[in-house]
Design a protein around this motif. Structure first.
Motif, short mmCIF file in Angstrom:
data_model
loop_
_atom_site.label_atom_id
_atom_site.label_comp_id
_atom_site.label_asym_id
_atom_site.label_seq_id
_atom_site.Cartn_x
_atom_site.Cartn_y
_atom_site.Cartn_z
N ILE A 56 0.90 -1.22 -0.15
CA ILE A 56 0.16 0.01 -0.18
C ILE A 56 0.76 1.33 -0.05
O ILE A 56 1.88 1.34 0.72
N THR A 57 0.72 2.15 -0.89
CA THR A 57 1.23 3.44 -0.79
C THR A 57 0.32 4.57 -1.08
O THR A 57 -0.89 4.45 -1.83
N ALA A 58 0.60 5.55 -0.23
CA ALA A 58 -0.53 6.86 -0.48
C ALA A 58 0.49 8.22 -0.36
O ALA A 58 1.32 8.45 0.76
N THR A 59 0.22 9.07 -1.22
CA THR A 59 1.05 10.43 -0.72
C THR A 59 -0.02 11.33 -0.01
O THR A 59 -1.38 11.56 -0.64
N LEU A 60 0.33 11.59 1.07
CA LEU A 60 -0.53 12.44 1.99
C LEU A 60 -0.25 13.83 2.06
O LEU A 60 0.67 14.16 1.37
N PRO A 61 -1.31 14.81 2.47
CA PRO A 61 -0.98 16.21 2.56
C PRO A 61 0.30 16.51 3.57
O PRO A 61 0.68 15.43 4.20
N LYS A 62 0.56 17.85 3.59
CA LYS A 62 1.87 18.23 4.13
C LYS A 62 3.16 17.34 4.25
O LYS A 62 3.70 17.46 5.12
N PHE A 64 3.78 14.28 3.96
CA PHE A 64 3.55 13.20 4.47
C PHE A 64 3.29 12.05 3.29
O PHE A 64 2.83 12.43 2.27
N SER A 65 3.80 10.73 3.57
CA SER A 65 3.72 9.52 2.72
C SER A 65 3.55 8.49 3.52
O SER A 65 4.05 8.37 4.75
N TYR A 66 2.89 7.16 3.00
CA TYR A 66 2.40 6.10 3.99
C TYR A 66 2.86 5.08 2.86
O TYR A 66 2.70 5.01 1.83
N PHE A 67 3.70 4.06 3.26
CA PHE A 67 3.97 2.72 2.68
C PHE A 67 3.97 1.59 3.57
O PHE A 67 4.45 1.57 4.56
N SER A 68 3.00 0.60 2.99
CA SER A 68 3.10 -0.70 4.06
C SER A 68 3.26 -1.74 3.30
O SER A 68 2.75 -1.76 1.72
N LEU A 69 3.88 -2.95 3.70
CA LEU A 69 3.63 -4.23 3.00
C LEU A 69 3.42 -5.14 4.11
O LEU A 69 3.76 -5.15 5.16
N LEU A 70 2.78 -6.26 3.52
CA LEU A 70 2.36 -7.51 4.41
C LEU A 70 2.49 -8.69 3.55
O LEU A 70 2.11 -8.67 2.34
N ASN A 71 3.27 -9.54 4.09
CA ASN A 71 3.50 -10.73 3.68
C ASN A 71 2.94 -12.13 4.48
O ASN A 71 3.01 -11.91 5.70
N ILE A 72 2.17 -12.81 3.83
CA ILE A 72 1.66 -14.09 4.44
C ILE A 72 2.34 -15.26 3.92
O ILE A 72 2.44 -15.45 2.69
N SER A 73 2.75 -16.02 4.89
CA SER A 73 3.61 -17.16 4.51
C SER A 73 3.00 -18.68 4.75
O SER A 73 2.31 -18.64 5.78
N TYR A 88 4.36 -11.13 8.03
CA TYR A 88 5.54 -10.00 8.26
C TYR A 88 4.93 -8.88 7.67
O TYR A 88 4.52 -8.96 6.62
N THR A 89 5.16 -7.76 8.58
CA THR A 89 4.47 -6.33 8.14
C THR A 89 5.34 -5.09 8.19
O THR A 89 6.13 -5.42 9.32
N GLU A 90 5.41 -4.35 7.24
CA GLU A 90 6.24 -3.03 7.66
C GLU A 90 5.27 -1.89 7.46
O GLU A 90 4.74 -1.67 6.60
N GLN A 91 5.28 -0.96 8.61
CA GLN A 91 4.33 0.29 8.56
C GLN A 91 5.25 1.29 8.40
O GLN A 91 6.02 1.69 9.42
N ASN A 92 5.31 2.29 7.46
CA ASN A 92 6.13 3.17 7.06
C ASN A 92 5.49 4.54 7.01
O ASN A 92 4.31 4.65 6.24
N ILE A 93 6.02 5.44 7.86
CA ILE A 93 5.44 7.03 7.75
C ILE A 93 6.78 8.08 7.23
O ILE A 93 7.76 7.47 7.93
N ARG A 94 6.51 8.64 6.22
CA ARG A 94 7.61 9.20 5.66
C ARG A 94 7.24 10.90 5.80
O ARG A 94 6.08 11.19 5.29
N TRP A 95 8.21 11.65 5.94
CA TRP A 95 7.81 13.07 5.93
C TRP A 95 9.02 13.84 5.22
O TRP A 95 10.17 13.85 5.55
#
Length: 245
Positions: A56-62, A64-73, A88-95
């Motif tokens: 999941i990727t989203a370009t947010l206001p101000k 910010f952006s968001y990126f996440s990945l989810l792996n199911i094994s 396994y999952t990574e949740q990322n907030i970027r500015w």
């Protein structure tokens, strides 16, 4: 309070501060983004590898952006798509520093199956292809590349672990606008791991995809995971569906 509770509290606090500043002004949730679903019914060597991925990727206001990945094994010894209980999952907030800056401050919350193994990371990301002196060159070769230095890691280990996270994407318009190559390289340093696992392990995924129709792709993914004692290499073949906005 446990370390896991502290990590969750910190990440939730950062997210809540952003939400308060953004949604209180009643601005649009996201400016662009995508959902990227991947299913892999074929794995060449490692049956308990990831068989489903959601990006999941989203370009947010101000800025910010968001990126996440989810792996199911799969569970060990099960056939592909047999018993998918590991995650396994990574949740990322970027500015982004400034509107024209190729640099981002980053926070990553890393979670997985098992106990006492979650991680909270802080770092700086350099989108190299967005650097003013390099933009035209990377645009000419249809290549994007970023490196994220996770300089601070909070987890249940006493070791001072840090990581370089590389991500890339390459297009081939001179061959076909349906074809792409994308992936990542995670290089972690100073980990205290079991025998036969390197202290600076590397995880690599490189996905070659071809668009069949609209947003449906066939994909082939080479994987290298040095956290495994054996069968470090794997090949996954599957399909991908992407929803863009």
């Amino acid at each position: 309070m446990t370390r896991k509770q502290i990590k969750t509290l910190i990440f939730s606090g950062i997210l809540s501060i952003y939400c308060t500043q953004t949604w209180s002004a009643e601005v649009r949730n996201s400016q662009s983004g995508f959902l990227d679903f991947n299913v892999y019914p074929y794995l060449s060597d490692v049956d308990n590898d990831s068989v489903f991925t959601l990006n999941i990727t989203a370009t947010l206001p101000k800025r910010f952006s968001y990126f996440s990945l989810l792996n199911i094994s799969n569970q060990p010894a099960d056939n592909e798509l047999g018993d998918t209980t590991n995650y396994y999952t990574e949740q990322n907030i970027r500015w982004q520093f400034r509107d024209s800056s190729p640099l981002d401050l980053t926070v990553q919350y890393n979670m997985r199956s098992g106990e006492d193994n979650d991680r909270l990371r802080f770092g700086v990301r350099w989108r190299i292809n967005d650097s003013p002196a390099l933009q035209s060159f990377f645009a000419k070769i249809n290549f994007s590349y970023a490196v994220n230095l996770h300089a601070i890691q909070i987890d249940d280990s006493d070791a001072s672990v840090w990581q370089l996270e590389h991500s890339f994407a390459l297009r081939f318009p001179y061959l076909s606008d349906r074809l792409y190559l994308a992936g990542f390289i995670d290089h972690t340093f100073n980990e205290n791991l079991a025998m036969q696992i390197p202290s600076n392990p590397i995880v690599v995924e490189a996905q070659l995809g071809y668009r069949l129709i609209e947003n449906l792709y066939i994909v082939s993914e080479y994987r290298l995971n040095e956290y495994r004692r054996s069968d470090v290499n794997n090949l996954a073949i599957g399909v991908e569906y992407k929803i863009k906005w």
